[in-house]
Write an enzyme that holds these catalytic residues in place. Sequence first.
Site, PDB file in Angstrom:
ATOM      1  N   CYS A  78       0.788  -1.238   0.000  1.00 54.26           N
ATOM      2  CA  CYS A  78       0.000   0.000   0.000  1.00 54.26           C
ATOM      3  C   CYS A  78       0.817   1.284   0.000  1.00 54.26           C
ATOM      4  CB  CYS A  78      -0.930   0.024   1.221  1.00 54.26           C
ATOM      5  SG  CYS A  78      -1.772  -1.539   1.556  1.00 54.26           S
ATOM      6  N   CYS A  81       1.348   3.744  -3.114  1.00 57.52           N
ATOM      7  CA  CYS A  81       0.270   4.643  -3.551  1.00 57.52           C
ATOM      8  C   CYS A  81      -0.133   5.639  -2.468  1.00 57.52           C
ATOM      9  CB  CYS A  81      -0.960   3.836  -3.953  1.00 57.52           C
ATOM     10  SG  CYS A  81      -0.814   3.028  -5.545  1.00 57.52           S
ATOM     11  N   HIS A  82      -0.266   5.171  -1.236  1.00 56.23           N
ATOM     12  CA  HIS A  82      -0.814   6.016  -0.174  1.00 56.23           C
ATOM     13  C   HIS A  82       0.253   6.715   0.654  1.00 56.23           C
ATOM     14  CE1 HIS A  82      -4.879   4.517  -0.901  1.00 56.23           C
ATOM     15  NE2 HIS A  82      -4.358   3.301  -0.978  1.00 56.23           N
ATOM     16  N   MET A 119      -7.896   1.842  -6.997  1.00 57.34           N
ATOM     17  CA  MET A 119      -7.700   1.024  -5.807  1.00 57.34           C
ATOM     18  C   MET A 119      -7.925  -0.442  -6.167  1.00 57.34           C
ATOM     19  SD  MET A 119      -7.191   0.710  -2.512  1.00 57.34           S
ATOM     20  CE  MET A 119      -7.600  -0.416  -1.178  1.00 57.34           C
ATOM     21  N   HIS A 358       7.720  13.601 -11.584  1.00 50.38           N
ATOM     22  CA  HIS A 358       8.353  12.285 -11.710  1.00 50.38           C
ATOM     23  C   HIS A 358       9.651  12.401 -12.505  1.00 50.38           C
ATOM     24  CE1 HIS A 358       8.585   8.012 -11.349  1.00 50.38           C
ATOM     25  NE2 HIS A 358       8.590   7.831 -12.667  1.00 50.38           N
ATOM     26  N   HIS A 400       4.714   9.799 -19.031  1.00 49.21           N
ATOM     27  CA  HIS A 400       5.861   9.060 -18.500  1.00 49.21           C
ATOM     28  C   HIS A 400       6.930   8.997 -19.585  1.00 49.21           C
ATOM     29  CE1 HIS A 400       8.371   6.023 -16.628  1.00 49.21           C
ATOM     30  NE2 HIS A 400       7.641   6.095 -15.543  1.00 49.21           N
TER      31      HIS A 400
END
Length: 574
Positions: A78, A81-82, A119, A358, A400
Amino acid sequence: MRATNPFLKPLALAVAVASFGAMNAYAAPKNADPSVTAYEGTASPIDSSSAQTVRTPGAPDLTDAEFETAKQIYFERCAGCHGVLRKGATGKPLTPDITQERGIDYLKAFISYGSPAGMPNWLTSGDFDEETVELMAKYVMHEPPVPPEFSLADMKDTWEVIIPPEDRPTKQMNDLNLENIFSVTLRDAGEIALIDGDSKEVVKIIKTGYAVHISRMSASGRYVMVIGRDALINMVDLWMEEPETVAKIKVGMEARSVETSKYKGWEDKYAIAGTYWPPQFVIMDGDTLEPKKIVSTRGMTVSKQEYHPEPRVAAIVASHAHPEFIVNVKETGKILLANYEDLDNMNIAYIDAAEYLHDGGWDASMRYFMTAANNSNKIAVVDAKDRNLEALVDVGQTPHPGRGANFIDPEHGPVWATSHLGDPTIQMIGTDPEGHPDKAWKVVRTVNGQGGGSLFVKTHPKSTNLWVDTALNPAESVSQSIAVFDINNFDAGYEALPIAEWADLGEGPKRVVQPEYNRAGDEVWFSVWNTQDKNSAIVVVDDKTRELKKVIKGEYMVTPTGKFNTYNTQHDVY
């Protein structure tokens, strides 16, 4: 075939891939873009046991054993992402004020079935059982355990000069063509392979940290700086009779970026590394990697002007216009211009760009830094000479570019190209404000590739081809091939080449990733990236004929991802 690395057994179902993306480690929600979900769901190499157990009023009880299990699952599944502190990054915030208000039934449903926003559906995909779903729902109602910081003293405890500068060669002691060596990441083996671009033979396999992310050349072309997701840096001396690591240091718990100083008169004076945890960067001595200066990146976001405790360092490039490093801070959306002339009185300019920053690279003039803000669907343009934000350019979904691709468009003049994770487009941005002022900092051409899930585009000053991978596309025929465009005839569309088929590896996902040119610009190398227990390869294609030239494979070729040509990396050729 290669035996499974026991280090990864606890992560067997976790996403064990760096920011290149994931290998279908979990099933995505039906309405989510699988390429974006795979890219975002990355495991953290942080040891969960390093974060102390926290008990929070209002949260359900957990035993110590349950808390330790939940911590490990969170870091593995997790955190990518979080965020480690659950403040939100690509995923939504999961702090107790939010999770306790939602309640355990809501959280269990969310974890079980996922959401169209990306998710994962952990229960219905089969990755979690109902007991694990309930455990994780309870866990996120507690305050997030905080891993320890990583200080200068911590870094010095890991710092090792294996061969001091005074004991290293004063000239090249081998007969290698050091302008055409490829540093190839063997990700899950914890190694790099140095491959001779002329003979296609392996020069040396060198042990490194876990999940090497990138290799960067020193300004002199002598040293290869290698950094892994575990924040271990290896400094490899190519002048040795056999290239080997001459210094190493661990700069944190999780990282992805390293660079050396390139400004005239300051070549190789300093090295810099940026970390995901703790959120900071460190400037080191360029000959020994001795850590000199740590700078925290915690601060306010550019959008809501809210404090973020975990803004990770993404790309770093060395300016050619000033003695400074350009540092992308992911979650805050800020680009830092860190001047290294006087580390005791360090000057840092903060440029507000967009979230979440990024990767990126230079335009052909080496004046403008072009970098992706993934979640904002923008490319930020920084004028390295005037030290300001030149433009924010709207592009497709989740750009990207890697370092991007520079070429002369037959209609629009000098451009820099990016592909996208979330849509099939390749977009060209004008980069010549003096010669083509009406085209500058605008998308001047858009073409469609094979589909979403692209990670890299690449060309070369001596080529008329533009190569586009689609490694994270859910369709095997797309992820296992490469699209190539004629720069002088985009209207003709692309040709798809069956790179994975040419590799002849047998079973496995065999994703084709990251085109990389040789020094001469007449060959393109592709990684055919299979799972760890399957065969992988490097496929070399003739740039002019677009025909197979060589397949490089063997027992040592374990999950190859990035390949970095020494000359092109040293001189920012892309």
